[in-house]
Enzyme design. Structure first.
Site, PDB file in Angstrom:
ATOM      1  N   ASP A  10     -40.206 -35.917 -58.821  1.00  0.00           N
ATOM      2  CA  ASP A  10     -40.783 -35.526 -57.530  1.00  0.00           C
ATOM      3  C   ASP A  10     -41.435 -34.157 -57.679  1.00  0.00           C
ATOM      4  O   ASP A  10     -41.084 -33.379 -58.571  1.00  0.00           O
ATOM      5  CB  ASP A  10     -39.697 -35.459 -56.451  1.00  0.00           C
ATOM      6  CG  ASP A  10     -40.282 -35.162 -55.080  1.00  0.00           C
ATOM      7  OD1 ASP A  10     -41.121 -35.948 -54.618  1.00  0.00           O
ATOM      8  OD2 ASP A  10     -39.921 -34.134 -54.485  1.00  0.00           O
ATOM      9  N   SER A  11     -42.357 -33.843 -56.778  1.00  0.00           N
ATOM     10  CA  SER A  11     -43.007 -32.534 -56.801  1.00  0.00           C
ATOM     11  C   SER A  11     -42.023 -31.416 -56.427  1.00  0.00           C
ATOM     12  O   SER A  11     -42.289 -30.252 -56.699  1.00  0.00           O
ATOM     13  CB  SER A  11     -44.187 -32.517 -55.837  1.00  0.00           C
ATOM     14  OG  SER A  11     -43.766 -32.888 -54.547  1.00  0.00           O
ATOM     15  N   CYS A  73     -42.346 -39.132 -55.327  1.00  0.00           N
ATOM     16  CA  CYS A  73     -43.269 -38.373 -54.467  1.00  0.00           C
ATOM     17  C   CYS A  73     -44.405 -39.270 -53.998  1.00  0.00           C
ATOM     18  O   CYS A  73     -45.091 -39.885 -54.817  1.00  0.00           O
ATOM     19  CB  CYS A  73     -43.819 -37.199 -55.272  1.00  0.00           C
ATOM     20  SG  CYS A  73     -45.071 -36.243 -54.420  1.00  0.00           S
ATOM     21  N   GLU A 156     -38.214 -27.834 -44.624  1.00  0.00           N
ATOM     22  CA  GLU A 156     -37.759 -26.821 -45.593  1.00  0.00           C
ATOM     23  C   GLU A 156     -37.133 -25.618 -44.884  1.00  0.00           C
ATOM     24  O   GLU A 156     -36.241 -24.962 -45.417  1.00  0.00           O
ATOM     25  CB  GLU A 156     -38.926 -26.396 -46.490  1.00  0.00           C
ATOM     26  CG  GLU A 156     -39.389 -27.576 -47.315  1.00  0.00           C
ATOM     27  CD  GLU A 156     -40.401 -27.253 -48.396  1.00  0.00           C
ATOM     28  OE1 GLU A 156     -40.708 -26.060 -48.585  1.00  0.00           O
ATOM     29  OE2 GLU A 156     -40.880 -28.199 -49.027  1.00  0.00           O
ATOM     30  N   CYS A 186     -43.720 -39.392 -46.609  1.00  0.00           N
ATOM     31  CA  CYS A 186     -43.472 -38.134 -47.316  1.00  0.00           C
ATOM     32  C   CYS A 186     -41.959 -38.030 -47.424  1.00  0.00           C
ATOM     33  O   CYS A 186     -41.248 -38.310 -46.447  1.00  0.00           O
ATOM     34  CB  CYS A 186     -44.060 -36.946 -46.554  1.00  0.00           C
ATOM     35  SG  CYS A 186     -43.520 -35.340 -47.205  1.00  0.00           S
ATOM     36  N   HIS A 188     -39.934 -35.716 -47.376  1.00  0.00           N
ATOM     37  CA  HIS A 188     -39.226 -34.791 -46.489  1.00  0.00           C
ATOM     38  C   HIS A 188     -38.909 -35.421 -45.134  1.00  0.00           C
ATOM     39  O   HIS A 188     -37.978 -34.997 -44.448  1.00  0.00           O
ATOM     40  CB  HIS A 188     -40.085 -33.544 -46.214  1.00  0.00           C
ATOM     41  CG  HIS A 188     -40.103 -32.547 -47.321  1.00  0.00           C
ATOM     42  ND1 HIS A 188     -40.655 -32.807 -48.549  1.00  0.00           N
ATOM     43  CD2 HIS A 188     -39.658 -31.267 -47.380  1.00  0.00           C
ATOM     44  CE1 HIS A 188     -40.547 -31.723 -49.313  1.00  0.00           C
ATOM     45  NE2 HIS A 188     -39.947 -30.779 -48.635  1.00  0.00           N
TER      46      HIS A 188
END
Lengths: 293, 293
Positions: A10-11, A73, A156, A186, A188
Site C-alpha cells: 500500500d502507499s 491501494c 489520518e 480508498c 482510508h
C-alpha cells in the site's frame, strides 16, 4: 511451494483496512505488509511516479519471499496494476503473481447495485477512470465518480466521528442521491463507514470492498495451489516513513495492535535497507561534501 | 551582478502566497518559482528526505541563474535551511545565498505579540520546534505550537470559506485562547486568513508572515548589492508535478494569472529536464525490459 507469505503493498497505512479483511478471512496465512508511507500520499502524483514507486515496492516484497502480492491501494491498483502484472507476471503460470483491489470492488458493487453506482476515491483514482471501465465490463450500470481528497486526511487526523467529517462527506455526496450503492474506493474510507451511513440517504448502500477482496483472494488461492504455503497467521510490517507514526495510525486501521514496524529507508529515491533513522528536532545539519561549483 | 533573477522554492504551490507578497514589495525584480508539487506535501516526510529534495530544488534554481534563493516553504525552512546554507553558502560573501521564512516570521510575531504566540503549521514544521527556538532567541514569549494537517488539504480543495474550514479551525485553536498572536506558519494558510479571523476570539491577531518576509528580503537586498540585478517584474514558474493542476491551484495562491507552467520531470527520484508528460487515463502500461528473475 513458490512463496511462504502473502505480500500486501500500500502507499501508506490505509491498506491495513484491507489486510484486516484478508486476515479475518484467511487466518491461517502469513502476511508481510509494506506501506510506502515515506512517499505517501500517492493520490496527487503523476502516473510515471506511481509506476516507479510500485515497481520498487513490489520488488521488495518479492525479496521478502512473496510469490503473491496484493496491491491494497486503490490508486496503485487503478493506475499501475496492469503494468505490474505485465512486467512481473506476464504468463498465466508466472512464478510470481500480483492481484489488485479494483476488480473485486467493481464486481461487488455491480452485484449489489440496482443500476447506479457512486465511487469516491483519491483524485488519481477517479481521474484514471478505471472503475468506470471495469464496471462497464460487468453490466450496464451508471457510474458517477468523484474525488474526495479531504477524507483521507480527516481519517489520518482521527476525526472520523466529527462534525468536520460529517460536513465533508455531505459535500462530497451532494447530488449523488440517485445512486443506490456508494463504493468506498480508498483504503482510508472504511473508518468513515459509520459516518457515511449517518449522512447518506437510507436507500444508499455504503460499500467497503475489503471483505469482497478477501473472498476473491480466497478463491484465487483455491484455484492456484502451490503459490503460497499456509502459515500460522503471522504478520510482519515494513514502512518507508517514520515507524512510530506508522504504528500509531496503523493500529487504528488494522483494528489491532501492530508488531514492531521495520523501517525501509529511501535512498536517492529508491527503497533500500538500513537502520532506523531517528528524526532530529530543530534544523538539521548533515555532514556533506561541498557541492559542485 | 551575480544573479539576474530571485529564486523562490516551495514544496508545491503554497509558496505562491509568499511570492505574491514578494512581488508586491519588489515589483522591479524578476522571479523564478520552483514548486516541487510532484513530491508534495513534504509535511509528513522524514528529515533526510526533505534535505535531499531541497538540495535538488535549490541546485535547479542555481542552474536557472539565481544567486539568491528564498525558501518559501515553512517546513523546508524549519528543517533544512541551515543545512542548505552550510552546503551552498558557507561564507558571508558566498556567491550564492539562501534565505528562509522562519526568522522573518518569528521576528514579526515577537514584534506584534504581548507575550503569548500560537503557531500553526504542518506536522513536520511543528515537530522541528524551530519556531520555539527562534522565538526564544528574540524574547521571553510563551509559544504554543500545534500541527494542523487538515488545513492545507482544505485550501487545496477550495473550501476556505466553508463550514468545514470553520469547524476545523475551531478545533485546532481550541485551548489557545490565551495567545494574543496566531502565526500562520504554512504557506497555504493565508487563504484561510478571513476564516481564521471569523473563528478566533477578537483579541487574537492572525498573522500572515508573507509581508514581513518581503520586507526582510527588501532589507537584505539593500544590504547586499551585487547579488540580484533589477529586472522588469518578470515571472517564470516551474513545477515537478502536473502543470495544469499546478496552474489551477497556483492562480488562487498567487491571486493572479500564472504564466505557462514549465514541467520539470522527476527521474529516478531526482529532478531533470524533459518534455511535459501527458497523464494517461485508465491503467498505464509502460514498455519495459523484463525484470531481473
Amino acid at each position: 511451494m513458490l512463496g511462504r507469505v502473502i505480500g500486501v503493498y500500500d502507499s501508506g497505512f490505509g491498506g491495513l483496512t484491507v489486510l484486516r479483511a484478508l486476515r479475518a478471512r484467511l487466518p491461517e496465512h502469513d502476511f508481510v505488509y509494506l506501506g510506502d508511507s515515506g512517499r505517501a500520499p500517492y493520490g496527487g502524483r503523476d502516473a510515471d511516479t506511481i509506476l516507479d514507486f510500485s515497481e520498487q515496492c513490489v520488488e521488495r516484497l518479492f525479496e521478502e519471499g512473496c510469490a503473491l502480492v496484493v496491491v491494497a491501494c486503490h490508486t496503485v491498483s487503478c493506475v499501475a496494476l496492469r503494468h505490474l502484472q505485465q512486467r512481473y507476471a506476464p504468463e498465466k503460470d508466472s512464478p510470481r503473481r500480483i492481484l489488485g483491489v479494483t476488480i473485486p470492488a467493481a464486481e461487488e458493487a455491480v452485484s449489489k447495485s440496482a443500476g447506479h453506482i457512486a465511487v469516491l476515491g483519491t483524485a488519481r483514482t477517479i481521474a484514471s477512470r478505471t472503475f468506470d471501465a471495469e464496471i462497464a465490463k460487468l453490466g450496464p450500470h451508471r457510474v458517477t465518480s468523484r474525488a474526495a481528497p479531504l477524507l483521507a486526511p480527516i481519517v489520518e487526523e482521527g476525526w472520523e466521528d466529527s462534525e468536520v467529517a460529517r460536513l465533508a462527506i455531505a459535500k462530497y455526496v451532494e447530488g449523488l442521491e440517485t445512486a443506490d450503492t456508494l463504493l468506498l474506493a480508498c483504503t482510508h474510507y472504511p473508518l468513515l463507514e459509520r459516518t457515511f451511513c449517518e449522512v447518506v440517504p437510507a436507500h444508499v448502500r455504503v460499500l467497503d470492498p475489503g471483505p469482497a477482496v478477501a473472498i476473491a483472494l480466497e478463491g484465487w488461492l483455491a484455484r492456484h495451489p502451490g503459490y503460497v504455503a499456509r502459515g500460522r497467521g503471522a504478520l510482519r510490517v515494513l514502512c518507508t516513513g517514520e515507524p512510530e507514526t506508522f504504528r500509531q495510525h496503523g493500529e487504528r486501521m488494522l483494528g489491532a495492535p501492530l508488531p514492531a514496524v521495520q523501517h525501509v529507508a529511501l535512498i536517492d529515491g529508491r527503497l533500500a535497507h538500513r537502520e532506523r533513522v531517528e528524526i532530529p528536532t530543530g534544523q538539521v545539519v548533515r555532514p556533506s561534501t561541498p557541492p559542485p561549483r
